[in-house]
Motif scaffolding. Structure first.
Motif, PDB file in Angstrom:
ATOM      1  N   TYR A  58       0.906  -1.286  -0.006  1.00 50.91           N
ATOM      2  CA  TYR A  58       0.053   0.155   0.084  1.00 50.91           C
ATOM      3  C   TYR A  58       0.796   1.280  -0.231  1.00 50.91           C
ATOM      4  CZ  TYR A  58      -4.412  -2.345   0.608  1.00 50.91           C
ATOM      5  OH  TYR A  58      -5.806  -3.007   0.214  1.00 50.91           O
ATOM      6  N   ARG A  91       7.460   1.883   3.345  1.00 49.82           N
ATOM      7  CA  ARG A  91       7.681   2.318   4.664  1.00 49.82           C
ATOM      8  C   ARG A  91       8.909   3.289   4.614  1.00 49.82           C
ATOM      9  NH1 ARG A  91       7.874  -2.838   8.787  1.00 49.82           N
ATOM     10  NH2 ARG A  91       7.863  -1.051  10.288  1.00 49.82           N
ATOM     11  N   ARG A 142       5.622   7.195   7.301  1.00 48.86           N
ATOM     12  CA  ARG A 142       4.574   6.062   7.058  1.00 48.86           C
ATOM     13  C   ARG A 142       5.063   4.703   7.855  1.00 48.86           C
ATOM     14  NH1 ARG A 142       2.573   6.626   0.824  1.00 48.86           N
ATOM     15  NH2 ARG A 142       1.605   8.798   0.866  1.00 48.86           N
ATOM     16  N   CYS A 148       3.777   0.796   9.310  1.00 51.70           N
ATOM     17  CA  CYS A 148       2.858  -0.325   9.494  1.00 51.70           C
ATOM     18  C   CYS A 148       3.102  -1.223  10.615  1.00 51.70           C
ATOM     19  CB  CYS A 148       2.539  -1.165   8.225  1.00 51.70           C
ATOM     20  SG  CYS A 148       1.428  -2.403   8.456  1.00 51.70           S
ATOM     21  N   HIS A 193       2.984  -4.293  11.566  1.00 55.33           N
ATOM     22  CA  HIS A 193       3.744  -5.509  10.648  1.00 55.33           C
ATOM     23  C   HIS A 193       5.180  -5.266  10.401  1.00 55.33           C
ATOM     24  CE1 HIS A 193      -0.208  -7.726  11.226  1.00 55.33           C
ATOM     25  NE2 HIS A 193      -0.598  -6.541  10.635  1.00 55.33           N
ATOM     26  N   THR A 238       4.357  -3.689   4.965  1.00 57.60           N
ATOM     27  CA  THR A 238       3.191  -3.071   4.827  1.00 57.60           C
ATOM     28  C   THR A 238       2.480  -4.295   3.723  1.00 57.60           C
ATOM     29  OG1 THR A 238       4.160  -0.967   4.707  1.00 57.60           O
ATOM     30  CG2 THR A 238       2.085  -1.254   3.596  1.00 57.60           C
TER      31      THR A 238
END
Length: 238
Positions: A75, A78, A82, A84, A86, A89
């Motif tokens: 999406y 990183r 930005r 995520c 996990h 992403t």
């Protein structure tokens, strides 16, 4: 047939290694995690992208080539702004970039599948490479079922063809050493040997046992059972 993986696709890091590659636009890809979406690979669902490890090349498939895997972007990459939770992403939509493509006698793999399988052991990597080899060599010298660890070798002689099946499972017992202790039995394993004409006989050696066989015009088909981890199929022919 030629299988080119990763950096082997480029000569001197810039020029295509061969003139008849099934891809175009080869160039180093930006760093970052991406995913692979397989197409028509036995045992791999098409709607479940798998993560791609290591550096890769960008490329597009030429018309008429057989695409086995495409690149799926995350999406977002990183970065400092930005994130995520996990380790990567999640994947978004497939792109027009390809990862595994097969053309006329040449397969191009833009991701380092061999190195990635060695380091991570992901089954999908092995299945992708196997599917590419199946398309490069649709009529192999021998086909064998049985467990995935089964090793096969073929020897042609003046009187016939000998196929060895070796079935031993290595065990990692030190950080860098695999040891083999016990044989893994083979039970009713299908084996097909490419042979233009029907054979005179097919025996399982050294037992000397005759094997039932069928010839379909291209292959001799037999089924093998052995408990000692090794079978030697001797096909006598003209």
């Amino acid at each position: 047939a030629v299988l080119l993986v990763g950096a082997a696709l480029l000569r001197n890091g810039t020029e295509p290694a061969l003139p008849d590659l099934p891809v175009e636009g080869l160039a180093p890809a930006p760093a970052g995690e991406v995913f692979l979406a397989c197409e028509g690979v036995p045992g791999v669902p098409e709607d479940f992208p798998v993560i791609s490890h290591g550096s890769r090349l960008t490329a597009q498939a030429l018309p008429g080539s057989d695409v086995l895997a495409r690149v799926v972007a995350p999406y977002f990459p990183r970065s400092w702004d930005r994130f995520c939770g996990h380790s990567y992403t999640p994947p978004a939509d497939p792109t027009d970039e390809v990862a595994v493509v097969v053309g006329d006698g040449v397969a191009a793999v833009t991701v380092p599948l061999l190195e990635a399988f060695h380091e991570h052991g992901l089954e999908t990597y092995r299945q992708l490479l196997g599917a590419a080899l199946d398309r490069l060599l649709p009529d192999p010298l021998v086909r064998a079922g049985g467990p995935v660890h089964l090793e096969t070798t073929v020897q042609r002689t003046a009187a016939g063809t000998v196929v060895h099946l070796v079935s031993f499972v290595p065990s990692r017992e030190t950080p860098e050493l695999d040891l083999v202790h016990d044989p893994f039995p083979l039970v009713d394993v299908p084996v097909a040997v490419r042979l233009a004409a029907a054979p005179r006989s097919v025996r399982l050696q050294p037992a000397g046992r005759e094997l039932a066989w069928e010839h379909d015009g291209e292959y001799v088909h037999v089924r093998v059972t052995t408990g000692d981890g090794h079978a030697m199929i001797v096909v006598e022919h003209d």
